[in-house]
Design an enzyme around this catalytic site. Structure first.
Site, PDB file in Angstrom:
ATOM      1  N   ILE A 243       0.818  -1.219   0.000  1.00 52.75           N
ATOM      2  CA  ILE A 243       0.000   0.000   0.000  1.00 52.75           C
ATOM      3  C   ILE A 243       0.850   1.266   0.000  1.00 52.75           C
ATOM      4  O   ILE A 243       0.342   2.361   0.218  1.00 52.75           O
ATOM      5  CB  ILE A 243      -0.988   0.013   1.177  1.00 52.75           C
ATOM      6  CG1 ILE A 243      -0.250  -0.104   2.526  1.00 52.75           C
ATOM      7  CG2 ILE A 243      -2.009  -1.108   1.027  1.00 52.75           C
ATOM      8  CD1 ILE A 243      -1.174   0.024   3.733  1.00 52.75           C
TER       9      ILE A 243
ATOM     10  N   SER B 288      10.535  -5.330   0.485  1.00 51.68           N
ATOM     11  CA  SER B 288       9.848  -5.885   1.646  1.00 51.68           C
ATOM     12  C   SER B 288       9.164  -7.173   1.200  1.00 51.68           C
ATOM     13  O   SER B 288       7.947  -7.225   1.036  1.00 51.68           O
ATOM     14  CB  SER B 288       8.825  -4.873   2.189  1.00 51.68           C
ATOM     15  OG  SER B 288       8.217  -5.347   3.364  1.00 51.68           O
TER      16      SER B 288
ATOM     17  N   GLY C 187       3.994   1.847   1.778  1.00 49.85           N
ATOM     18  CA  GLY C 187       4.717   2.229   2.986  1.00 49.85           C
ATOM     19  C   GLY C 187       6.101   2.788   2.711  1.00 49.85           C
ATOM     20  O   GLY C 187       6.507   3.801   3.291  1.00 49.85           O
TER      21      GLY C 187
ATOM     22  N   ILE D  13       7.780 -10.954 -10.655  1.00 49.41           N
ATOM     23  CA  ILE D  13       9.078 -10.311 -10.864  1.00 49.41           C
ATOM     24  C   ILE D  13      10.016 -11.202 -11.674  1.00 49.41           C
ATOM     25  O   ILE D  13      10.754 -10.725 -12.542  1.00 49.41           O
ATOM     26  CB  ILE D  13       9.701  -9.940  -9.503  1.00 49.41           C
ATOM     27  CG1 ILE D  13       8.901  -8.786  -8.872  1.00 49.41           C
ATOM     28  CG2 ILE D  13      11.169  -9.542  -9.649  1.00 49.41           C
ATOM     29  CD1 ILE D  13       9.319  -8.454  -7.459  1.00 49.41           C
ATOM     30  N   GLU D  14       9.952 -12.514 -11.425  1.00 52.15           N
ATOM     31  CA  GLU D  14      10.861 -13.431 -12.115  1.00 52.15           C
ATOM     32  C   GLU D  14      10.614 -13.490 -13.613  1.00 52.15           C
ATOM     33  O   GLU D  14      11.489 -13.944 -14.373  1.00 52.15           O
ATOM     34  CB  GLU D  14      10.725 -14.858 -11.551  1.00 52.15           C
ATOM     35  CG  GLU D  14      10.805 -14.972 -10.051  1.00 52.15           C
ATOM     36  CD  GLU D  14       9.440 -14.981  -9.402  1.00 52.15           C
ATOM     37  OE1 GLU D  14       9.111 -16.001  -8.757  1.00 52.15           O
ATOM     38  OE2 GLU D  14       8.700 -13.983  -9.560  1.00 52.15           O
TER      39      GLU D  14
ATOM     40  N   ASP E  93       4.049  -5.013  -7.420  1.00 52.94           N
ATOM     41  CA  ASP E  93       3.348  -5.863  -6.456  1.00 52.94           C
ATOM     42  C   ASP E  93       2.347  -6.734  -7.199  1.00 52.94           C
ATOM     43  O   ASP E  93       1.751  -6.304  -8.195  1.00 52.94           O
ATOM     44  CB  ASP E  93       2.630  -5.038  -5.387  1.00 52.94           C
ATOM     45  CG  ASP E  93       2.430  -5.832  -4.100  1.00 52.94           C
ATOM     46  OD1 ASP E  93       3.158  -5.578  -3.121  1.00 52.94           O
ATOM     47  OD2 ASP E  93       1.560  -6.724  -4.072  1.00 52.94           O
TER      48      ASP E  93
ATOM     49  N   SER F  44       1.947  -4.497   5.860  1.00 47.91           N
ATOM     50  CA  SER F  44       2.740  -3.318   5.556  1.00 47.91           C
ATOM     51  C   SER F  44       3.865  -3.143   6.578  1.00 47.91           C
ATOM     52  O   SER F  44       4.289  -4.105   7.218  1.00 47.91           O
ATOM     53  CB  SER F  44       1.840  -2.077   5.503  1.00 47.91           C
ATOM     54  OG  SER F  44       2.535  -0.979   4.945  1.00 47.91           O
TER      55      SER F  44
ATOM     56  N   CYS G 173       6.806 -12.371   3.982  1.00 45.78           N
ATOM     57  CA  CYS G 173       7.417 -12.781   5.260  1.00 45.78           C
ATOM     58  C   CYS G 173       7.074 -14.213   5.635  1.00 45.78           C
ATOM     59  O   CYS G 173       7.684 -14.779   6.547  1.00 45.78           O
ATOM     60  CB  CYS G 173       6.963 -11.832   6.373  1.00 45.78           C
ATOM     61  SG  CYS G 173       5.174 -11.902   6.703  1.00 45.78           S
TER      62      CYS G 173
END
Length: 346
Positions: free
Chosen positions: A12, A75, A14, A56-57, A33, A329, A78
């Protein structure tokens, strides 16, 4: 000269808001994203930035060369590193795009001068971190690692995270695939005025108990909205949930100087997803009126995470979506402080 920024895993926005707060002269030239709802929110707040919703790859190297970015902000997901997950690290499919970008650092003719990586604590124990550091050494990046919490910047919200800062100004050297890197993490940043956490006899850092009652941390009431009765009804704790999770919820008052980390499961799960607010009563009293206990609103959560007043959600996003996006985020003020240090003093 304006810094050109490529914002990977932009969510969003950050990192974009952190860049603005840092005061550094910079421009986000592209954001990436895969989450459609996150991109809607990002575009709502940063309509001038070109967004790419692609794996992305799958993108060609010419695209990354063409960005001519001075700073990459990253980022990545996770889940491969969280305590609740399987902790598969680089074997997790969700780590592959980040590893692809790490590999690109060794191939690009025009490499970014700066890198800023943010992730959960747990990343520092992963093989993904080791792969990243080996590549940084081979390419010629000098790096510093941090574990920081917004409580240190006087925000009453605990969100302990791992950060890596890197600058392309070191001599490249050979690094074997077996070389390991000891854990050396800083809890203070040169030139920044941070509250220092408590440390036990074994050197373990405790951000929360060491800072929760520090007078320098702002009170929760400074981040609250003035809600109408109609608005309040959306965030009231139901009797059913109160009875089911009576001893699980973490409840704070407006005068407190702490809240737990808000995760994407806030309001959906009770334990460990964020604090509830008792607007009137005293926490711990059996006579507490349920009508005075509510969830923090998405806007309040955003404020506790350092998002500016100018940030907003588009009306088509649901309350549940807003909580999920905020949970994924980052702490804007912590990242802004690190950007300032990385780009001006490191």
């Amino acid at each position: 000269m304006s810094i050109r920024v490529a914002e990977f895993y932009s969510g969003i926005g950050g990192m974009h808001f952190a860049l603005k707060e840092s005061g550094v002269d910079g421009q986000v030239v592209r954001a990436f994203d895969i989450n459609n709802v996150a991109n809607i929110v990002y575009k709502h707040n940063h309509s001038e930035v070109r967004l790419m919703q692609r794996c992305i790859e799958s993108l060609p190297m010419t695209l990354f060369e063409g960005l001519k970015a001075d700073l990459w902000t990253l980022s990545p997901p996770c889940q491969p590193y969280t305590r609740q997950g399987l902790q598969q690290g680089s074997d997790d499919m969700r780590a592959q795009s980040f590893l692809f970008l790490v590999g690109l650092l060794g191939k690009l003719q025009r490499k970014p001068t700066y890198l800023l990586v943010e992730n959960v604590t747990g990343f520092e124990k992963s093989d993904t971190r080791t792969i990243l550091l080996r590549q940084l050494v081979r390419v010629g990046y000098r790096f510093e690692e941090y574990v920081l919490n917004p409580l240190q910047l006087c925000y009453p919200n605990s969100r302990t995270r791992y950060y890596l800062l890197a600058k392309l100004d070191a001599q490249p050297r050979e690094c074997s695939d077996t070389e390991e890197f000891p854990y050396r993490f800083c809890c203070e940043v040169s030139g920044a005025n941070l509250i220092q956490p408590a440390t036990d006899a074994n050197g373990n850092v405790d951000f929360e108990r060491g800072i929760w009652h520090h007078d320098g941390v702002r009170q929760v009431k400074q981040f609250l909205e003035d809600l109408s009765p109609e608005e309040l009804a959306h965030y009231q704790l139901s009797q059913q949930l109160a009875d089911r999770h009576e001893c699980v919820h973490d409840v704070v008052t407006p005068d407190d100087r702490r809240t737990l980390c808000f995760t994407k499961g806030y309001t959906w799960y009770a334990k460990g997803t964020g604090s509830l607010l008792n607007t009137q009563g005293t926490v711990g009293k059996a006579s507490t009126d349920l009508q005075s206990i509510r969830y923090f609103t998405p806007r309040e959560v955003a404020s506790l995470m350092g998002f500016p007043a100018s940030f907003s959600f588009p009306p088509e996003t649901s309350i549940k979506q807003r909580y999920r996006l905020l949970g994924n985020s980052l702490s804007v003020s912590v990242v802004a402080m690190l950007m300032d240090y990385l780009l001006t003093r490191m």
